[in-house]
Design a protein around this motif. Structure first.
Motif, PDB file in Angstrom:
ATOM      1  N   VAL A   1      -8.706  -3.218  13.763  1.00  0.00           N
ATOM      2  CA  VAL A   1     -10.372  -3.385  14.559  1.00  0.00           C
ATOM      3  C   VAL A   1      -9.914  -4.551  15.479  1.00  0.00           C
ATOM      4  CG1 VAL A   1     -12.195  -5.118  13.450  1.00  0.00           C
ATOM      5  CG2 VAL A   1     -10.862  -3.849  11.686  1.00  0.00           C
ATOM      6  N   SER A   2      -9.155  -5.443  15.862  1.00  0.00           N
ATOM      7  CA  SER A   2      -9.296  -6.550  16.562  1.00  0.00           C
ATOM      8  C   SER A   2      -8.607  -5.638  18.128  1.00  0.00           C
ATOM      9  CB  SER A   2      -8.358  -7.788  15.645  1.00  0.00           C
ATOM     10  OG  SER A   2      -7.710  -8.152  16.824  1.00  0.00           O
ATOM     11  N   GLU A   3      -7.224  -5.558  17.684  1.00  0.00           N
ATOM     12  CA  GLU A   3      -5.854  -4.382  18.451  1.00  0.00           C
ATOM     13  C   GLU A   3      -7.493  -3.429  19.331  1.00  0.00           C
ATOM     14  OE1 GLU A   3      -3.297  -5.829  19.886  1.00  0.00           O
ATOM     15  OE2 GLU A   3      -4.088  -8.128  19.122  1.00  0.00           O
ATOM     16  N   ALA A   4      -6.894  -2.841  18.222  1.00  0.00           N
ATOM     17  CA  ALA A   4      -7.877  -1.098  18.982  1.00  0.00           C
ATOM     18  C   ALA A   4      -9.409  -1.188  19.080  1.00  0.00           C
ATOM     19  CB  ALA A   4      -7.711   0.069  17.939  1.00  0.00           C
ATOM     20  N   GLY A   5     -10.209  -1.765  18.280  1.00  0.00           N
ATOM     21  CA  GLY A   5     -11.834  -1.396  18.490  1.00  0.00           C
ATOM     22  C   GLY A   5     -11.841  -0.812  17.919  1.00  0.00           C
ATOM     23  N   LEU A   6     -11.373  -0.360  16.545  1.00  0.00           N
ATOM     24  CA  LEU A   6     -11.636   1.017  15.458  1.00  0.00           C
ATOM     25  C   LEU A   6     -11.897   0.297  14.976  1.00  0.00           C
ATOM     26  CD1 LEU A   6      -9.036   3.084  16.626  1.00  0.00           C
ATOM     27  CD2 LEU A   6     -11.165   3.734  17.797  1.00  0.00           C
ATOM     28  N   ILE A   7     -12.463   1.034  12.985  1.00  0.00           N
ATOM     29  CA  ILE A   7     -13.447   0.421  12.300  1.00  0.00           C
ATOM     30  C   ILE A   7     -13.045   1.571  11.043  1.00  0.00           C
ATOM     31  CG2 ILE A   7     -15.408   1.276  11.584  1.00  0.00           C
ATOM     32  CD1 ILE A   7     -15.271  -2.142  10.709  1.00  0.00           C
ATOM     33  N   SER A   8     -11.886   1.061  10.020  1.00  0.00           N
ATOM     34  CA  SER A   8     -12.150   2.662   8.829  1.00  0.00           C
ATOM     35  C   SER A   8     -12.480   2.182   7.589  1.00  0.00           C
ATOM     36  CB  SER A   8     -10.469   1.987   8.355  1.00  0.00           C
ATOM     37  OG  SER A   8     -10.703   2.784   7.650  1.00  0.00           O
ATOM     38  N   ILE A   9     -13.378   2.357   7.191  1.00  0.00           N
ATOM     39  CA  ILE A   9     -14.096   1.940   6.224  1.00  0.00           C
ATOM     40  C   ILE A   9     -12.738   2.308   4.740  1.00  0.00           C
ATOM     41  CG2 ILE A   9     -16.684   1.841   4.696  1.00  0.00           C
ATOM     42  CD1 ILE A   9     -17.775   2.892   7.105  1.00  0.00           C
ATOM     43  N   GLY A  10     -12.293   3.067   4.611  1.00  0.00           N
ATOM     44  CA  GLY A  10     -11.714   3.935   3.709  1.00  0.00           C
ATOM     45  C   GLY A  10      -9.900   3.651   3.518  1.00  0.00           C
ATOM     46  N   HIS A  11      -9.306   2.217   4.156  1.00  0.00           N
ATOM     47  CA  HIS A  11      -8.587   1.630   3.752  1.00  0.00           C
ATOM     48  C   HIS A  11      -8.126   1.863   2.417  1.00  0.00           C
ATOM     49  CE1 HIS A  11      -6.846   1.248   7.563  1.00  0.00           C
ATOM     50  NE2 HIS A  11      -6.544   0.510   7.136  1.00  0.00           N
ATOM     51  N   ALA A  12      -8.413   1.776   1.648  1.00  0.00           N
ATOM     52  CA  ALA A  12      -8.144   1.485  -0.301  1.00  0.00           C
ATOM     53  C   ALA A  12      -7.307   3.695  -0.030  1.00  0.00           C
ATOM     54  CB  ALA A  12      -9.639   1.779  -0.203  1.00  0.00           C
ATOM     55  N   GLY A  13      -7.803   4.254   0.757  1.00  0.00           N
ATOM     56  CA  GLY A  13      -7.383   6.149   0.785  1.00  0.00           C
ATOM     57  C   GLY A  13      -6.040   5.212   0.943  1.00  0.00           C
ATOM     58  N   PHE A  14      -5.879   4.557   2.022  1.00  0.00           N
ATOM     59  CA  PHE A  14      -4.438   4.508   2.145  1.00  0.00           C
ATOM     60  C   PHE A  14      -3.792   3.884   1.738  1.00  0.00           C
ATOM     61  CE2 PHE A  14      -6.975   5.234   6.289  1.00  0.00           C
ATOM     62  CZ  PHE A  14      -6.513   6.742   6.751  1.00  0.00           C
ATOM     63  N   TRP A  15      -4.305   3.007   0.944  1.00  0.00           N
ATOM     64  CA  TRP A  15      -3.292   1.844   0.108  1.00  0.00           C
ATOM     65  C   TRP A  15      -3.472   3.147  -1.861  1.00  0.00           C
ATOM     66  CZ3 TRP A  15      -5.732  -2.481  -3.954  1.00  0.00           C
ATOM     67  CH2 TRP A  15      -4.835  -3.194  -3.544  1.00  0.00           C
ATOM     68  N   ALA A  16      -3.875   4.089  -1.376  1.00  0.00           N
ATOM     69  CA  ALA A  16      -3.994   4.511  -2.362  1.00  0.00           C
ATOM     70  C   ALA A  16      -2.939   5.106  -2.469  1.00  0.00           C
ATOM     71  CB  ALA A  16      -5.152   5.449  -3.059  1.00  0.00           C
ATOM     72  N   VAL A  17      -2.480   5.901  -1.000  1.00  0.00           N
ATOM     73  CA  VAL A  17      -1.191   7.085  -0.422  1.00  0.00           C
ATOM     74  C   VAL A  17      -0.329   6.145  -0.959  1.00  0.00           C
ATOM     75  CG1 VAL A  17      -0.864   7.954   1.292  1.00  0.00           C
ATOM     76  CG2 VAL A  17      -3.051   8.397   1.170  1.00  0.00           C
ATOM     77  N   GLY A  18      -0.167   5.227  -0.441  1.00  0.00           N
ATOM     78  CA  GLY A  18       1.048   4.511  -0.435  1.00  0.00           C
ATOM     79  C   GLY A  18       1.316   4.231  -1.893  1.00  0.00           C
ATOM     80  N   ALA A  19       0.538   3.532  -2.675  1.00  0.00           N
ATOM     81  CA  ALA A  19       0.542   3.531  -4.032  1.00  0.00           C
ATOM     82  C   ALA A  19       1.208   4.726  -5.221  1.00  0.00           C
ATOM     83  CB  ALA A  19      -0.298   2.500  -4.712  1.00  0.00           C
ATOM     84  N   TYR A  20       0.305   5.584  -4.682  1.00  0.00           N
ATOM     85  CA  TYR A  20       0.668   7.261  -6.024  1.00  0.00           C
ATOM     86  C   TYR A  20       1.855   7.796  -5.055  1.00  0.00           C
ATOM     87  CZ  TYR A  20      -3.362   6.652  -8.849  1.00  0.00           C
ATOM     88  OH  TYR A  20      -3.914   6.472  -9.460  1.00  0.00           O
ATOM     89  N   GLY A  21       2.653   7.296  -3.588  1.00  0.00           N
ATOM     90  CA  GLY A  21       3.272   8.205  -2.886  1.00  0.00           C
ATOM     91  C   GLY A  21       5.156   7.774  -4.010  1.00  0.00           C
ATOM     92  N   SER A  22       4.736   6.209  -3.902  1.00  0.00           N
ATOM     93  CA  SER A  22       6.099   5.275  -3.705  1.00  0.00           C
ATOM     94  C   SER A  22       6.062   5.703  -5.659  1.00  0.00           C
ATOM     95  CB  SER A  22       5.685   3.822  -3.719  1.00  0.00           C
ATOM     96  OG  SER A  22       6.419   3.260  -4.919  1.00  0.00           O
ATOM     97  N   ALA A  23       5.354   5.505  -6.347  1.00  0.00           N
ATOM     98  CA  ALA A  23       5.091   5.540  -7.526  1.00  0.00           C
ATOM     99  C   ALA A  23       5.369   7.014  -7.835  1.00  0.00           C
ATOM    100  CB  ALA A  23       3.610   5.323  -8.374  1.00  0.00           C
ATOM    101  N   VAL A  24       5.159   7.643  -7.692  1.00  0.00           N
ATOM    102  CA  VAL A  24       5.621   9.543  -8.208  1.00  0.00           C
ATOM    103  C   VAL A  24       7.031   9.807  -7.019  1.00  0.00           C
ATOM    104  CG1 VAL A  24       5.509  12.163  -7.239  1.00  0.00           C
ATOM    105  CG2 VAL A  24       3.073  10.298  -7.777  1.00  0.00           C
ATOM    106  N   LEU A  25       7.604   8.562  -5.945  1.00  0.00           N
ATOM    107  CA  LEU A  25       8.864   8.947  -5.943  1.00  0.00           C
ATOM    108  C   LEU A  25       9.663   8.093  -6.871  1.00  0.00           C
ATOM    109  CD1 LEU A  25       9.050   8.651  -1.991  1.00  0.00           C
ATOM    110  CD2 LEU A  25       9.752  10.391  -3.248  1.00  0.00           C
ATOM    111  N   VAL A  26       9.210   7.064  -6.759  1.00  0.00           N
ATOM    112  CA  VAL A  26      10.129   6.082  -8.340  1.00  0.00           C
ATOM    113  C   VAL A  26      10.005   6.906  -9.371  1.00  0.00           C
ATOM    114  CG1 VAL A  26      10.901   4.048  -9.253  1.00  0.00           C
ATOM    115  CG2 VAL A  26      10.121   4.117  -7.007  1.00  0.00           C
ATOM    116  N   GLU A  27       8.920   7.573  -9.445  1.00  0.00           N
ATOM    117  CA  GLU A  27       8.882   7.992 -11.246  1.00  0.00           C
ATOM    118  C   GLU A  27       9.295   9.416 -11.267  1.00  0.00           C
ATOM    119  OE1 GLU A  27       7.822   5.912 -14.109  1.00  0.00           O
ATOM    120  OE2 GLU A  27       8.009   3.943 -12.900  1.00  0.00           O
ATOM    121  N   ARG A  28       8.959   9.678 -10.593  1.00  0.00           N
ATOM    122  CA  ARG A  28       9.684  11.118 -10.605  1.00  0.00           C
ATOM    123  C   ARG A  28      10.941  12.232 -10.264  1.00  0.00           C
ATOM    124  NH1 ARG A  28       4.982  10.454 -13.906  1.00  0.00           N
ATOM    125  NH2 ARG A  28       3.313  11.603 -13.852  1.00  0.00           N
ATOM    126  N   VAL A  29      11.090  11.084  -9.218  1.00  0.00           N
ATOM    127  CA  VAL A  29      12.376  12.418  -8.140  1.00  0.00           C
ATOM    128  C   VAL A  29      13.311  11.226  -8.636  1.00  0.00           C
ATOM    129  CG1 VAL A  29      12.563  13.191  -6.095  1.00  0.00           C
ATOM    130  CG2 VAL A  29      10.199  12.397  -6.775  1.00  0.00           C
TER     131      VAL A  29
END
Lengths: 310, 290
Positions: free
Chosen positions: A46-74
């Motif tokens: 927001v402050s550097e690029a002047g852009l906005i995201s209303i979906g950062h929970a989505g990227f948060w989910a990608v990180g959370a599930y991505g890491s969890a799946v890698l640890v648990e399943r792989v």
């Protein structure tokens, strides 16, 4: 010079703080640090690029599930999975941002909004991978084979990673990419005349922000110990934005204050649980109007009132 | 269900999207703000209508007509109280404020009317009838009819009245419009009010089908966005047609491909349109030179 002293004092306070709190306090502190990472990523966006995201929970989910799946399943070690989760979130950021960033700013907001709604839907339906409605359990964070079973230990890991991300962001601000993105925000035309590639610079900033959020998500899943899609709704995305605005988006201090706000507010507002979202909304509107640079700008705003100097 | 009856219900859905989409475009054209709170304001207005209906013995058609002033008041008040004070701030700040509006209206509705779905009476019969061998619900036809007449009234307003002309002028060039004696501030209030009215109508039309609840408009506003982007966010007729196409395409997708991924369809469409033709299908591209 006195600014550096303040920074050192803050680091010392963050290191010593766990002594004064019990296990639940440690948990809240973990969350505050994890939220502060998201706030930091929104600062960049927001402050550097002047852009906005209303979906950062989505990227948060990608990180959370991505890491969890890698640890648990792989069976990937946790510290590797955090980096992988950040990379994955950054990649997803490229896919979401690529079409939107070629056109005007608010299209990115719409695209991220849509993305996060769809992603949560997909995670919910994809039973085999994510546990769907029941959610999935996640191992405690570990470091080189040592399990960080207590939240106090996990807090120090979160803090270390937060410190690392702060360094990354500071370097990014001073790098050519960071300067370009700043120039673009101030004048697209002038920056492009200087040979800055609008789409590429913005895309990089967006992906960078998504990656920071992804790393935070990986830690969130591990510290919480379980994941369900309820943690990644639109309301969460908007809470992130509230936190970034309340804390202040132009400094690391703002990110820290924002993290403390989002982790602490549910405790302070426990009696008014129903009112929490309303309060967030009012805070967003009021802060943008009265204190657009957030709590972090309070000292400089108050300075003329108190000292009359400057 | 035959193809034709699917198309009719798709058009009805598209009409709902179109009302929201048009209200977003009106605000965006008049004040350069994309109001993310529009759907929630619509939902709030629908709840106000429901309360009006329960408190008084007003006939349903009158209550549905009353949505227009209710929505207008809501939109105009929001413009005056929330948006007006920050109109000179960066566009991003205004956008963040509209997200605050989302929170405020969404949770205020929950606090006042509870978090459970409320049944909403329908103007039209919900059971299907057969017209020329095609099974359609009167509700679908009614929604399409209402939306079309609202659109027609809107067309007349923008093309034939002084106010409409003033609004068009202000959206083309604010400074020039101000110099011609148009009160641009009044135009902004009128645009927000008009958009408020249109979106409350859409909420009242959809409420009988989905039940009225606090979360009902979240996906609908996204569809409104998607349809408007598809047709071209800068063009009113384009965005209406885009929304209608989206409604039909989505219904067909749900019937023939996958019901559970129906909601994701709109989002994929947004991405595709932005990727291939960001100014919309029905708007000729005006390239901007650097």
């Amino acid at each position: 010079m006195d600014k550096r002293i303040l920074d050192i004092a803050a680091i010392a306070a963050a290191l010593v703080a766990p002594v004064f709190f019990g296990p639940y306090g440690h948990y809240i502190m973990c969350m505050a640090t994890i939220y502060a990472m998201v706030s930091l990523s929104l600062n960049v966006l927001v402050s550097e690029a002047g852009l906005i995201s209303i979906g950062h929970a989505g990227f948060w989910a990608v990180g959370a599930y991505g890491s969890a799946v890698l640890v648990e399943r792989v069976g990937v070690p946790f510290e590797v999975s955090v980096v992988a989760a950040a990379g994955l979130a950054g990649l997803v950021g490229v896919v979401v941002g690529l079409p939107a960033l070629r056109v005007r700013g608010h299209y990115l907001a719409i695209a991220t909004l849509g993305f996060s709604l769809v992603l949560v839907h997909v995670l919910y339906e994809w039973d085999g991978l994510t546990g769907g409605r029941q959610g999935m359990f996640v191992q405690r964070p570990s470091l080189f084979g040592w399990s960080l079973a207590e939240d106090r230990q996990a807090y120090y890991l979160c803090l270390a990673i937060f410190g690392l991300l702060v360094l990354l962001v500071r370097n990014f601000r001073r790098s050519l990419g960071g300067l370009s993105i700043n120039a673009l925000r101030q004048s697209e035309l002038a920056a492009q005349c200087c040979g800055i590639d609008l789409a590429a610079s913005r895309l990089f900033a967006f992906a960078f922000s998504a990656a920071l959020t992804g790393a935070s998500g990986a830690l969130y899943g591990a510290v919480l110990g379980q994941l369900s899609t309820d943690s990644f709704t639109l309301v969460v995305s908007l809470s992130f934005l509230t936190m970034a605005v309340v804390g202040g988006m132009s400094s690391v201090w703002g990110a820290v204050l924002g993290g403390l706000f989002l982790a602490g507010a549910p405790e302070g507002l426990r009696a008014f649980e129903k009112w929490q979202m309303l309060i967030y909304g009012v805070l967003l509107i009021v802060f943008i109007r009265v204190l657009p640079k957030g709590l972090a700008s309070l000292p400089e705003r108050l300075a003329p009132l108190i000292g009359g100097r400057r | 269900m035959t193809l034709l009856s699917l198309v009719v219900s798709g058009l009805a859905l598209g009409s709902i999207y179109a009302l929201i989409g048009v209200s977003l475009v009106i605000i965006s054209k008049a004040t350069d703000v994309v109001n993310f709170g529009q759907g929630e304001m619509a939902m709030f207005g629908a709840f106000l209508t429901l309360t009006l209906l329960r408190q008084t013995d007003m006939p349903l058609w009158l209550a549905v007509l009353a949505t227009l002033p209710i929505g207008f008041l809501l939109g105009a008040l929001v413009q005056l109280i929330v948006v007006r004070p920050i109109e000179n701030a960066p566009a991003l700040n205004v956008l963040i404020s509209t997200l605050g509006l989302f929170f405020v209206f969404n949770s205020a509705a929950g606090i006042v009317w509870g978090f459970d779905p409320h049944p909403f009476p329908s103007l039209f019969e919900l059971a299907p009838i057969t017209v020329g061998g095609v099974a359609v619900t009167p509700a679908s036809l009614g929604i399409i009819a209402v939306a079309l007449s609202v659109m027609f009234a809107l067309y007349l307003f923008f093309e034939k009245t002084r106010w409409g002309t003033a609004m068009r002028a202000a959206s083309m060039n604010r400074t020039a419009a101000r110099m011609m004696g148009i009160r641009v501030e009044h135009v902004a209030v009128a645009a927000w009010g008009l958009a408020g009215g249109l979106s409350v109508i859409s909420a009242v039309l959809i409420a009988p089908l989905t039940f009225l609840d606090q979360q009902m408009m979240v996906s609908i506003i996204l569809k409104g966005f998607a349809g408007a982007i598809l047709g071209g966010f800068s063009s009113l007729p384009g965005s209406v047609i885009g929304c209608l196409i989206l409604g039909v395409a989505e219904t067909l997708f749900g019937a023939y491909v996958s019901t559970s991924m129906k909601d994701s369809f709109a989002f994929v469409l947004i991405i595709l349109v932005l990727l291939l033709r960001p100014s919309g299908v029905f708007v000729t591209n005006r390239a901007k030179k650097v």
